[in-house]
Design a protein around this motif. Structure first.
Motif, PDB file in Angstrom:
ATOM      1  N   VAL A 141       0.694  -1.172  -0.045  1.00  0.00           N
ATOM      2  CA  VAL A 141       0.005   0.025   0.127  1.00  0.00           C
ATOM      3  C   VAL A 141       0.820   1.194   0.004  1.00  0.00           C
ATOM      4  O   VAL A 141       1.690   1.200   0.682  1.00  0.00           O
ATOM      5  CB  VAL A 141      -0.870   0.113   1.258  1.00  0.00           C
ATOM      6  CG1 VAL A 141      -1.833   1.189   1.031  1.00  0.00           C
ATOM      7  CG2 VAL A 141      -1.736  -1.406   1.295  1.00  0.00           C
ATOM      8  N   THR A 142       0.675   2.135  -0.769  1.00  0.00           N
ATOM      9  CA  THR A 142       1.321   3.323  -0.785  1.00  0.00           C
ATOM     10  C   THR A 142       0.294   4.709  -0.592  1.00  0.00           C
ATOM     11  O   THR A 142      -0.838   4.427  -0.954  1.00  0.00           O
ATOM     12  CB  THR A 142       2.118   3.828  -2.072  1.00  0.00           C
ATOM     13  OG1 THR A 142       0.982   3.753  -3.092  1.00  0.00           O
ATOM     14  CG2 THR A 142       3.049   2.417  -2.418  1.00  0.00           C
ATOM     15  N   GLY A 143       0.767   5.622  -0.158  1.00  0.00           N
ATOM     16  CA  GLY A 143      -0.170   6.667   0.266  1.00  0.00           C
ATOM     17  C   GLY A 143       0.448   7.970   0.295  1.00  0.00           C
ATOM     18  O   GLY A 143       1.851   7.679   0.685  1.00  0.00           O
ATOM     19  N   VAL A 173      -0.127  12.054   1.986  1.00  0.00           N
ATOM     20  CA  VAL A 173      -0.966  13.207   2.682  1.00  0.00           C
ATOM     21  C   VAL A 173      -0.085  14.621   2.686  1.00  0.00           C
ATOM     22  O   VAL A 173       0.965  14.610   2.981  1.00  0.00           O
ATOM     23  CB  VAL A 173      -1.500  12.873   4.092  1.00  0.00           C
ATOM     24  CG1 VAL A 173      -0.403  12.748   4.911  1.00  0.00           C
ATOM     25  CG2 VAL A 173      -2.252  13.819   4.594  1.00  0.00           C
ATOM     26  N   HIS A 192       5.609  -0.992   7.848  1.00  0.00           N
ATOM     27  CA  HIS A 192       4.556   0.273   7.829  1.00  0.00           C
ATOM     28  C   HIS A 192       5.205   1.167   8.079  1.00  0.00           C
ATOM     29  O   HIS A 192       5.835   1.190   9.157  1.00  0.00           O
ATOM     30  CB  HIS A 192       3.412  -0.170   8.608  1.00  0.00           C
ATOM     31  CG  HIS A 192       2.205   0.775   8.337  1.00  0.00           C
ATOM     32  ND1 HIS A 192       2.362   2.158   8.324  1.00  0.00           N
ATOM     33  CD2 HIS A 192       1.036   0.810   7.949  1.00  0.00           C
ATOM     34  CE1 HIS A 192       1.396   2.775   7.962  1.00  0.00           C
ATOM     35  NE2 HIS A 192       0.476   1.768   7.933  1.00  0.00           N
ATOM     36  N   GLU A 241       3.510   0.454   3.054  1.00  0.00           N
ATOM     37  CA  GLU A 241       2.884  -0.641   3.893  1.00  0.00           C
ATOM     38  C   GLU A 241       3.198  -1.831   3.311  1.00  0.00           C
ATOM     39  O   GLU A 241       2.906  -1.980   2.027  1.00  0.00           O
ATOM     40  CB  GLU A 241       1.406  -0.463   4.364  1.00  0.00           C
ATOM     41  CG  GLU A 241       0.941   0.980   4.801  1.00  0.00           C
ATOM     42  CD  GLU A 241      -0.365   1.177   5.121  1.00  0.00           C
ATOM     43  OE1 GLU A 241      -1.254   0.160   5.498  1.00  0.00           O
ATOM     44  OE2 GLU A 241      -1.089   2.110   5.057  1.00  0.00           O
ATOM     45  N   ILE A 246      -7.886   7.615   9.136  1.00  0.00           N
ATOM     46  CA  ILE A 246      -8.185   7.930   7.775  1.00  0.00           C
ATOM     47  C   ILE A 246      -9.120   9.448   7.887  1.00  0.00           C
ATOM     48  O   ILE A 246      -8.889  10.371   7.009  1.00  0.00           O
ATOM     49  CB  ILE A 246      -8.787   7.020   6.926  1.00  0.00           C
ATOM     50  CG1 ILE A 246      -7.723   5.918   6.841  1.00  0.00           C
ATOM     51  CG2 ILE A 246      -9.442   7.390   5.662  1.00  0.00           C
ATOM     52  CD1 ILE A 246      -8.412   4.534   6.298  1.00  0.00           C
ATOM     53  N   ARG A 266      -8.055  13.311   6.270  1.00  0.00           N
ATOM     54  CA  ARG A 266      -9.173  13.964   5.174  1.00  0.00           C
ATOM     55  C   ARG A 266      -9.469  15.111   5.904  1.00  0.00           C
ATOM     56  O   ARG A 266      -9.412  16.218   5.098  1.00  0.00           O
ATOM     57  CB  ARG A 266     -10.217  13.070   4.912  1.00  0.00           C
ATOM     58  CG  ARG A 266     -10.020  11.914   4.095  1.00  0.00           C
ATOM     59  CD  ARG A 266     -11.309  11.082   3.822  1.00  0.00           C
ATOM     60  NE  ARG A 266     -11.098   9.873   3.196  1.00  0.00           N
ATOM     61  CZ  ARG A 266     -11.681   8.890   3.059  1.00  0.00           C
ATOM     62  NH1 ARG A 266     -12.523   8.481   3.964  1.00  0.00           N
ATOM     63  NH2 ARG A 266     -11.103   7.906   2.171  1.00  0.00           N
ATOM     64  N   VAL A 305      -6.220  12.876  -0.025  1.00  0.00           N
ATOM     65  CA  VAL A 305      -5.461  11.913   0.645  1.00  0.00           C
ATOM     66  C   VAL A 305      -5.183  10.934  -0.323  1.00  0.00           C
ATOM     67  O   VAL A 305      -6.256  10.372  -0.886  1.00  0.00           O
ATOM     68  CB  VAL A 305      -6.039  11.236   2.039  1.00  0.00           C
ATOM     69  CG1 VAL A 305      -5.090  10.175   2.412  1.00  0.00           C
ATOM     70  CG2 VAL A 305      -6.060  12.705   3.041  1.00  0.00           C
ATOM     71  N   GLU A 306      -4.114  10.187  -0.768  1.00  0.00           N
ATOM     72  CA  GLU A 306      -3.821   9.337  -1.801  1.00  0.00           C
ATOM     73  C   GLU A 306      -3.625   8.099  -1.109  1.00  0.00           C
ATOM     74  O   GLU A 306      -3.091   7.680  -0.141  1.00  0.00           O
ATOM     75  CB  GLU A 306      -2.255   9.802  -2.493  1.00  0.00           C
ATOM     76  CG  GLU A 306      -2.114  11.195  -2.879  1.00  0.00           C
ATOM     77  CD  GLU A 306      -0.782  11.346  -3.383  1.00  0.00           C
ATOM     78  OE1 GLU A 306      -0.069  10.541  -3.769  1.00  0.00           O
ATOM     79  OE2 GLU A 306      -0.478  12.581  -3.355  1.00  0.00           O
ATOM     80  N   LEU A 307      -4.125   6.933  -2.046  1.00  0.00           N
ATOM     81  CA  LEU A 307      -4.137   5.667  -1.306  1.00  0.00           C
ATOM     82  C   LEU A 307      -3.804   4.839  -2.809  1.00  0.00           C
ATOM     83  O   LEU A 307      -4.807   4.861  -3.736  1.00  0.00           O
ATOM     84  CB  LEU A 307      -5.038   5.277  -0.511  1.00  0.00           C
ATOM     85  CG  LEU A 307      -5.140   3.840  -0.029  1.00  0.00           C
ATOM     86  CD1 LEU A 307      -4.008   3.708   0.980  1.00  0.00           C
ATOM     87  CD2 LEU A 307      -6.525   3.698   0.706  1.00  0.00           C
ATOM     88  N   ALA A 308      -3.080   3.747  -2.831  1.00  0.00           N
ATOM     89  CA  ALA A 308      -3.004   2.988  -3.877  1.00  0.00           C
ATOM     90  C   ALA A 308      -2.715   1.550  -3.275  1.00  0.00           C
ATOM     91  O   ALA A 308      -1.754   1.365  -2.327  1.00  0.00           O
ATOM     92  CB  ALA A 308      -1.910   3.221  -5.111  1.00  0.00           C
TER      93      ALA A 308
END
Length: 99
Positions: free
Chosen positions: A4-6, A8, A38, A54, A75, A79, A86-89
């Motif tokens: 998981v990449t994110g 903020v 993480h 993560e 989360i 926001r 907020v980015e999440l992939a």
């Protein structure tokens, strides 16, 4: 494995608060049995941006982590505090033989 990449974005007046919450979140996640790693990093090209990496054993473990009330609250706070989206992939990784 699930990766998981994110990201903020912070502001000068909220940076310390967002960073503190991010560090608490990362530490909490690392305590989970199926969390392989993480971390939160400051973007070298934009110090107002925090980047999350993560690593989870599988998708079920990652979903269980996100579903915990304290993580949903994290989360929501990101926001609310961040001036940008907020980015999440989420990515699925498969072992690659090196030899």
């Amino acid at each position: 494995m699930i990766i998981v990449t994110g990201g903020v974005t912070t502001t000068p007046d909220k940076h310390d608060r967002i960073l503190g919450l991010a560090l608490e979140h990362a530490k909490r996640a690392r305590a989970a049995a199926d969390c392989l790693g993480h971390n939160v990093h400051v973007d070298c090209e934009n110090a107002a941006r925090l980047v999350f990496l993560e690593y989870w054993s599988d998708l079920a473990a990652m979903k269980a982590h996100i579903a915990l009330p304290e993580n949903m609250d994290f989360i929501d706070q990101m926001r609310e505090l961040s001036p940008e989206h907020v980015e999440l992939a989420i990515f699925e990784s498969h072992p690659w033989p090196v030899s």
